[in-house]
Design a protein around this motif. Structure first.
Motif, PDB file in Angstrom:
ATOM      1  N   TYR A 167      -1.038 -21.081   4.409  1.00 18.37           N
ATOM      2  CA  TYR A 167      -1.434 -22.419   3.971  1.00 18.37           C
ATOM      3  C   TYR A 167      -2.812 -22.441   3.325  1.00 18.37           C
ATOM      4  CZ  TYR A 167      -3.188 -22.457   8.864  1.00 18.37           C
ATOM      5  OH  TYR A 167      -3.776 -22.139  10.067  1.00 18.37           O
ATOM      6  N   TYR A 168      -3.582 -21.359   3.405  1.00 10.84           N
ATOM      7  CA  TYR A 168      -4.836 -21.289   2.658  1.00 10.84           C
ATOM      8  C   TYR A 168      -4.592 -21.296   1.148  1.00 10.84           C
ATOM      9  CZ  TYR A 168      -7.125 -19.818   7.053  1.00 10.84           C
ATOM     10  OH  TYR A 168      -7.610 -19.753   8.335  1.00 10.84           O
ATOM     11  N   ILE A 208      -4.352 -36.733  10.546  1.00 14.36           N
ATOM     12  CA  ILE A 208      -3.272 -36.385   9.607  1.00 14.36           C
ATOM     13  C   ILE A 208      -3.337 -37.286   8.381  1.00 14.36           C
ATOM     14  CG2 ILE A 208      -0.769 -36.449   9.281  1.00 14.36           C
ATOM     15  CD1 ILE A 208      -0.536 -35.559  12.238  1.00 14.36           C
ATOM     16  N   LEU A 209      -3.497 -38.585   8.587  1.00 12.68           N
ATOM     17  CA  LEU A 209      -3.583 -39.521   7.465  1.00 12.68           C
ATOM     18  C   LEU A 209      -4.796 -39.215   6.597  1.00 12.68           C
ATOM     19  CD1 LEU A 209      -2.609 -42.845   9.292  1.00 12.68           C
ATOM     20  CD2 LEU A 209      -1.206 -41.532   7.694  1.00 12.68           C
ATOM     21  N   ALA A 210      -5.912 -38.849   7.231  1.00 12.78           N
ATOM     22  CA  ALA A 210      -7.112 -38.507   6.454  1.00 12.78           C
ATOM     23  C   ALA A 210      -6.870 -37.268   5.608  1.00 12.78           C
ATOM     24  CB  ALA A 210      -8.295 -38.284   7.403  1.00 12.78           C
ATOM     25  N   ASN A 211      -6.201 -36.271   6.155  1.00 12.77           N
ATOM     26  CA  ASN A 211      -5.902 -35.057   5.387  1.00 12.77           C
ATOM     27  C   ASN A 211      -4.977 -35.354   4.214  1.00 12.77           C
ATOM     28  OD1 ASN A 211      -6.732 -32.101   6.356  1.00 12.77           O
ATOM     29  ND2 ASN A 211      -6.745 -33.458   8.138  1.00 12.77           N
ATOM     30  N   THR A 216       2.714 -28.825   3.449  1.00 16.24           N
ATOM     31  CA  THR A 216       3.622 -29.174   4.551  1.00 16.24           C
ATOM     32  C   THR A 216       3.085 -28.678   5.875  1.00 16.24           C
ATOM     33  OG1 THR A 216       5.531 -29.081   3.059  1.00 16.24           O
ATOM     34  CG2 THR A 216       5.974 -28.947   5.415  1.00 16.24           C
ATOM     35  N   ASN A 217       2.639 -27.427   5.939  1.00 15.87           N
ATOM     36  CA  ASN A 217       2.152 -26.882   7.213  1.00 15.87           C
ATOM     37  C   ASN A 217       0.748 -27.355   7.544  1.00 15.87           C
ATOM     38  OD1 ASN A 217       4.501 -25.598   7.839  1.00 15.87           O
ATOM     39  ND2 ASN A 217       3.849 -23.579   7.155  1.00 15.87           N
ATOM     40  N   THR A 218      -0.070 -27.644   6.539  1.00 15.53           N
ATOM     41  CA  THR A 218      -1.378 -28.221   6.837  1.00 15.53           C
ATOM     42  C   THR A 218      -1.216 -29.546   7.574  1.00 15.53           C
ATOM     43  OG1 THR A 218      -2.650 -27.155   5.082  1.00 15.53           O
ATOM     44  CG2 THR A 218      -3.373 -29.345   5.754  1.00 15.53           C
ATOM     45  N   LEU A 219      -0.318 -30.386   7.086  1.00 14.73           N
ATOM     46  CA  LEU A 219      -0.080 -31.662   7.755  1.00 14.73           C
ATOM     47  C   LEU A 219       0.688 -31.476   9.056  1.00 14.73           C
ATOM     48  CD1 LEU A 219       0.856 -33.832   4.636  1.00 14.73           C
ATOM     49  CD2 LEU A 219      -1.337 -33.730   5.822  1.00 14.73           C
ATOM     50  N   GLY A 220       1.690 -30.592   9.035  1.00 14.12           N
ATOM     51  CA  GLY A 220       2.483 -30.371  10.236  1.00 14.12           C
ATOM     52  C   GLY A 220       1.684 -29.756  11.364  1.00 14.12           C
ATOM     53  N   THR A 254       4.805 -30.249  15.251  1.00 16.53           N
ATOM     54  CA  THR A 254       5.567 -29.017  15.082  1.00 16.53           C
ATOM     55  C   THR A 254       5.243 -28.070  16.232  1.00 16.53           C
ATOM     56  OG1 THR A 254       3.813 -28.000  13.749  1.00 16.53           O
ATOM     57  CG2 THR A 254       5.487 -29.269  12.569  1.00 16.53           C
ATOM     58  N   VAL A 255       5.888 -26.915  16.213  1.00 17.48           N
ATOM     59  CA  VAL A 255       5.635 -25.939  17.278  1.00 17.48           C
ATOM     60  C   VAL A 255       4.176 -25.512  17.274  1.00 17.48           C
ATOM     61  CG1 VAL A 255       6.208 -23.629  18.107  1.00 17.48           C
ATOM     62  CG2 VAL A 255       8.020 -25.140  17.240  1.00 17.48           C
ATOM     63  N   THR A 256       3.613 -25.305  16.103  1.00 14.29           N
ATOM     64  CA  THR A 256       2.201 -24.929  15.988  1.00 14.29           C
ATOM     65  C   THR A 256       1.359 -26.197  15.948  1.00 14.29           C
ATOM     66  OG1 THR A 256       2.779 -22.949  14.736  1.00 14.29           O
ATOM     67  CG2 THR A 256       0.503 -23.703  14.601  1.00 14.29           C
ATOM     68  N   ASP A 257       0.342 -26.243  16.813  1.00 15.67           N
ATOM     69  CA  ASP A 257      -0.520 -27.418  16.911  1.00 15.67           C
ATOM     70  C   ASP A 257      -1.976 -26.962  16.859  1.00 15.67           C
ATOM     71  OD1 ASP A 257      -1.838 -29.751  17.490  1.00 15.67           O
ATOM     72  OD2 ASP A 257      -1.154 -29.883  19.565  1.00 15.67           O
ATOM     73  N   ASP A 258      -2.582 -27.097  15.686  1.00 17.85           N
ATOM     74  CA  ASP A 258      -3.982 -26.716  15.545  1.00 17.85           C
ATOM     75  C   ASP A 258      -4.932 -27.817  16.004  1.00 17.85           C
ATOM     76  OD1 ASP A 258      -3.282 -24.272  14.458  1.00 17.85           O
ATOM     77  OD2 ASP A 258      -3.373 -24.980  12.388  1.00 17.85           O
ATOM     78  N   PHE A 259      -4.467 -29.061  15.963  1.00 14.05           N
ATOM     79  CA  PHE A 259      -5.394 -30.168  16.225  1.00 14.05           C
ATOM     80  C   PHE A 259      -5.811 -30.259  17.686  1.00 14.05           C
ATOM     81  CE2 PHE A 259      -6.420 -34.540  17.355  1.00 14.05           C
ATOM     82  CZ  PHE A 259      -7.455 -34.782  16.460  1.00 14.05           C
ATOM     83  N   THR A 260      -4.861 -30.088  18.607  1.00 13.88           N
ATOM     84  CA  THR A 260      -5.196 -30.235  20.025  1.00 13.88           C
ATOM     85  C   THR A 260      -6.314 -29.289  20.425  1.00 13.88           C
ATOM     86  OG1 THR A 260      -2.943 -30.944  20.555  1.00 13.88           O
ATOM     87  CG2 THR A 260      -4.278 -30.103  22.369  1.00 13.88           C
ATOM     88  N   THR A 261      -6.293 -28.081  19.877  1.00  8.89           N
ATOM     89  CA  THR A 261      -7.340 -27.109  20.188  1.00  8.89           C
ATOM     90  C   THR A 261      -8.698 -27.627  19.729  1.00  8.89           C
ATOM     91  OG1 THR A 261      -5.760 -25.309  19.928  1.00  8.89           O
ATOM     92  CG2 THR A 261      -8.084 -24.739  19.829  1.00  8.89           C
ATOM     93  N   VAL A 262      -8.757 -28.154  18.519  1.00 11.24           N
ATOM     94  CA  VAL A 262     -10.033 -28.647  17.986  1.00 11.24           C
ATOM     95  C   VAL A 262     -10.483 -29.896  18.742  1.00 11.24           C
ATOM     96  CG1 VAL A 262     -11.159 -29.595  15.919  1.00 11.24           C
ATOM     97  CG2 VAL A 262      -9.579 -27.662  15.714  1.00 11.24           C
ATOM     98  N   TRP A 263      -9.577 -30.830  18.971  1.00  9.16           N
ATOM     99  CA  TRP A 263      -9.937 -32.052  19.701  1.00  9.16           C
ATOM    100  C   TRP A 263     -10.419 -31.722  21.107  1.00  9.16           C
ATOM    101  CZ3 TRP A 263      -8.031 -34.191  24.221  1.00  9.16           C
ATOM    102  CH2 TRP A 263      -8.478 -35.492  24.522  1.00  9.16           C
TER     103      TRP A 263
END
Length: 430
Positions: free
Chosen positions: A320-321, A107-110, A148-152, A47-56
């Motif tokens: 999403y919290y 994503i699959l783990a979440n 939806t947004n947690t996974l997205g 999606t437009v928002t990408d939290d994972f790349t920052t953490v990785w």
């Protein structure tokens, strides 16, 4: 003629309808369809928002021994805000130099953690996994904005949701967990998201010192070990901490975010803050009466009120919290449940609604609704639970509360003797 008739028709079976089987026949395909859609059509494409790349990227810098906190913090892109201890915990994500593959597994783990948490909540609610409650819960959860947004966005909230459920279950003696284990799990949640720290009040109210010690020791030890191992750890104090103190006005559904966004007068913001803080306090105090007589209702509802309070009253609250309020919904089967109140449902629906209000010609108003309906939802939920809890505490005898909780469970728990305040009491583990 009779033989011919029987060949083309037969009498209707004279037996009662098995409604749970009918519900399962409908709900399982729906649940599976929604899970597949949210994972493969929403989350994996991105999606437009990408939290994972920052953490990785931060985990990768940690592995490569580069300064971890080297971002520019004055723009609105997702930033890496985890402390050194959480960085150490998440560092295995950076061991693989293939971000798309790691993201897909994350994503699959979440998704798996969310489903596992819902399964455990179904059991805590006194239902078997063969009942329609389980697929119904999956279907409803995967329609919400939170899931939806947690996974997205590919963030860690699904794993933390499972951690919350494990903490609540083990705190109450469900499963094979102990107080030490419950505290350790809560400590890991606090390490990653300090928003879970108010949940220390739950073991405190039950005088469960082992859980409290475990929850405090885990983040302290992780940070003590991680500090000398994290390149540029001092930047967390000098750069990240000042940023965390700011109230941003972008995608911030907290009361403070609304105050900044709309230019709310200071007196009005302070007044609303005190009002809702008082409602949180009233709910927690009134619910505490049921901590031994109705432990599951008490723990799930108190946790939801505390976490909704954090979302509403802290400097940053994101919609999403609201996933962390799911456990409270699973108290519905008890005759002693806040969700016998329509106002509590209204709050939850506003928090979790998957609807977008952005339409052509009304972009600004739509964005307001998308961002601040969860704010209203948290506030309504807190006030509704506070009003219900005060009324329940005043009007429900202890014996009636015990009966309401015991009868709401469909599986038996052995009784055990516990010591509370110097007295031996027999408590049914429900």
């Amino acid at each position: 003629m009779n033989a011919i008739r029987s060949a083309w028709s037969s009498p209707a079976p004279d037996q009662p309808q098995n409604w749970p089987a009918v519900a399962n026949a409908f709900l399982w395909p729906l649940a599976l369809l929604l899970v597949v859609h949210r994972v493969f059509a929403v989350a994996l494409p991105g999606t437009v928002t990408d939290d994972f790349t920052t953490v990785w990227s931060a985990a990768r810098r940690f592995v490569l021994r580069e300064p971890v906190y080297n971002e520019v913090y004055y723009h609105v892109d997702p930033h890496y805000l985890y402390n050194p201890g959480a960085t150490l915990l998440l560092s295995p994500l950076g061991l693989v130099d293939n971000m798309p593959a790691v993201r897909a597994l994350f994503i699959l783990a979440n998704a798996a953690c969310i489903i596992a948490a819902l399964a455990w909540l179904t059991r805590l609610a006194g239902r078997t996994l063969a009942s329609p409650v389980f697929p119904g819960a999956i279907a409803l959860a995967f329609t919400t904005e939170a899931v939806t947004n947690t996974l997205g966005f590919s963030n860690i909230n699904g794993i933390l949701f499972l951690g919350l459920v494990v903490f609540l279950a083990w705190l109450l003696g469900e499963g094979n967990g102990s107080s030490w284990a419950a505290g350790a799990v809560l400590g890991l949640c606090i390490l990653v998201k300090p928003m879970f720290a108010p949940l220390l009040l739950l073991p405190l109210l039950r005088l469960d010192w082992r859980a409290i010690v475990g929850a405090i020791v885990v983040p302290v030890v992780f940070n003590a070990v991680a500090w000398p191992l994290t390149p540029g750890a001092r930047d967390y104090i000098d750069v990240v901490a000042p940023y965390l103190k700011q109230t941003r006005d972008y995608a911030n559904s907290s009361l403070a975010g609304a105050a900044v966004y709309f230019g709310m007068p200071g007196w009005l913001h302070a007044g609303l803050f005190l009002l809702f803080a008082a409602a949180v306090l009233a709910a927690v105090v009134a619910l505490a009466r049921f901590r031994y007589t109705a432990p599951w209702m008490w723990a799930a509802t108190t946790a939801a009120v505390l976490l909704a309070g954090v979302c509403l009253l802290s400097s940053l609250g994101q919609a999403y919290y609201s996933m962390m309020l799911f456990p409270a919904v699973f108290t519905l089967g008890s005759r002693l449940s806040a969700f016998r109140s329509p106002a509590a449902w209204a709050g939850i629906i506003l928090c979790l609604s998957p609807l977008s209000w952005v339409v052509e010609g009304h972009y600004v108003a739509g964005r307001w609704l998308d961002t601040f309906l969860p704010t209203v939802g948290w506030a309504v939920f807190i006030v509704a639970v506070a009003a219900w809890a005060v009324a329940a505490a005043l009007n429900t005898p202890v014996a009636e509360a015990t009966e309401a909780t015991t009868h709401s469970r469909t599986f038996n728990r052995p009784e055990r003797t516990q010591r509370h305040g110097g007295k031996h009491e027999v408590q049914r583990l429900d």
